[in-house]
Scaffold this motif. Structure first.
Motif, PDB file in Angstrom:
ATOM      1  N   SER A  44       0.817  -1.219   0.000  1.00  0.00           N
ATOM      2  CA  SER A  44       0.000   0.000   0.000  1.00  0.00           C
ATOM      3  C   SER A  44       0.847   1.265   0.000  1.00  0.00           C
ATOM      4  O   SER A  44       0.331   2.361   0.145  1.00  0.00           O
ATOM      5  CB  SER A  44      -0.936  -0.009   1.213  1.00  0.00           C
ATOM      6  OG  SER A  44      -0.182  -0.001   2.397  1.00  0.00           O
ATOM      7  N   ARG A  45       2.148   1.119  -0.185  1.00  0.00           N
ATOM      8  CA  ARG A  45       3.058   2.266  -0.145  1.00  0.00           C
ATOM      9  C   ARG A  45       3.416   2.733  -1.561  1.00  0.00           C
ATOM     10  O   ARG A  45       3.811   1.931  -2.407  1.00  0.00           O
ATOM     11  CB  ARG A  45       4.331   1.862   0.594  1.00  0.00           C
ATOM     12  CG  ARG A  45       5.279   3.000   0.768  1.00  0.00           C
ATOM     13  CD  ARG A  45       6.438   2.642   1.684  1.00  0.00           C
ATOM     14  NE  ARG A  45       7.427   3.665   1.519  1.00  0.00           N
ATOM     15  CZ  ARG A  45       8.686   3.439   1.229  1.00  0.00           C
ATOM     16  NH1 ARG A  45       9.133   2.211   1.135  1.00  0.00           N
ATOM     17  NH2 ARG A  45       9.521   4.435   1.074  1.00  0.00           N
ATOM     18  N   GLU A  47       5.677   4.015  -4.232  1.00  0.00           N
ATOM     19  CA  GLU A  47       7.116   4.030  -4.500  1.00  0.00           C
ATOM     20  C   GLU A  47       7.455   5.027  -5.607  1.00  0.00           C
ATOM     21  O   GLU A  47       8.573   5.513  -5.691  1.00  0.00           O
ATOM     22  CB  GLU A  47       7.593   2.635  -4.922  1.00  0.00           C
ATOM     23  CG  GLU A  47       7.409   1.569  -3.862  1.00  0.00           C
ATOM     24  CD  GLU A  47       8.382   1.721  -2.714  1.00  0.00           C
ATOM     25  OE1 GLU A  47       9.531   2.123  -2.959  1.00  0.00           O
ATOM     26  OE2 GLU A  47       7.988   1.429  -1.576  1.00  0.00           O
ATOM     27  N   GLY A 109      -2.154   8.778   5.344  1.00  0.00           N
ATOM     28  CA  GLY A 109      -1.100   7.881   4.875  1.00  0.00           C
ATOM     29  C   GLY A 109      -1.546   6.851   3.856  1.00  0.00           C
ATOM     30  O   GLY A 109      -0.766   5.979   3.468  1.00  0.00           O
ATOM     31  N   LYS A 110      -2.783   6.929   3.393  1.00  0.00           N
ATOM     32  CA  LYS A 110      -3.318   5.949   2.456  1.00  0.00           C
ATOM     33  C   LYS A 110      -3.740   6.623   1.142  1.00  0.00           C
ATOM     34  O   LYS A 110      -4.319   7.717   1.162  1.00  0.00           O
ATOM     35  CB  LYS A 110      -4.527   5.252   3.090  1.00  0.00           C
ATOM     36  CG  LYS A 110      -5.134   4.178   2.241  1.00  0.00           C
ATOM     37  CD  LYS A 110      -6.328   3.543   2.933  1.00  0.00           C
ATOM     38  CE  LYS A 110      -6.944   2.533   1.980  1.00  0.00           C
ATOM     39  NZ  LYS A 110      -8.293   2.156   2.363  1.00  0.00           N
TER      40      LYS A 110
END
Length: 142
Positions: A44-45, A47, A109-110
């Motif tokens: 879910s990060r 990049e 953060g999502k």
């Protein structure tokens, strides 16, 4: 108008690829979905982001052989993001200054969506049409 307004109309769909996906596969995804950019995400990060511009640049530099390279070698690593509370005017300024056309929307953060310059233009045109209609109605009743 805010980013939230656009996402509520457009939807919150996110198209992404993993950093180790082949560039050729990412290009196929862009073509299938008829979109100009895809988020590069590890779980879910975020990049990076891969845009048509990134693809054209690397093809010009390295030739067709780069199609087998992982997206992580080609993507833009510095991803500028926005929030749902940001205004359309703020986004237009950020996109114009940064010379890019896609902004991931991040809340707590999502990733909750992706806004393109096309979304903004569509929203602004709709806004102007509504305003014109209201003015016409006002003039008719005056």
């Amino acid at each position: 108008m805010t980013v939230r307004s656009i996402l509520n109309t457009k939807g919150h769909q996110i198209v992404s690829v993993e950093p180790d996906a082949k560039l050729a596969d990412a290009i196929k995804l862009l073509a299938e979905k008829k979109i100009g950019a895809v988020l590069v995400m590890d779980q879910s990060r975020v990049e990076g982001i891969l845009s048509e511009r990134d693809i054209v640049r690397v093809l010009g530099e390295r030739g067709a052989g780069v199609l087998e390279a992982p997206v992580s070698e080609v993507m833009t690593r510095k991803v500028v993001t926005c929030k749902e509370t940001d205004t359309v005017a703020e986004l237009m300024e950020v996109m114009t200054t940064g010379k890019f056309r896609h902004l991931p929307v991040i809340e707590n953060g999502k990733v909750v969506g992706l806004i393109s310059i096309g979304d903004i233009v569509k929203w602004r045109v709709r806004e102007y049409e509504t305003e014109q209609e209201a003015l016409r109605d006002y003039i008719k009743t005056a």
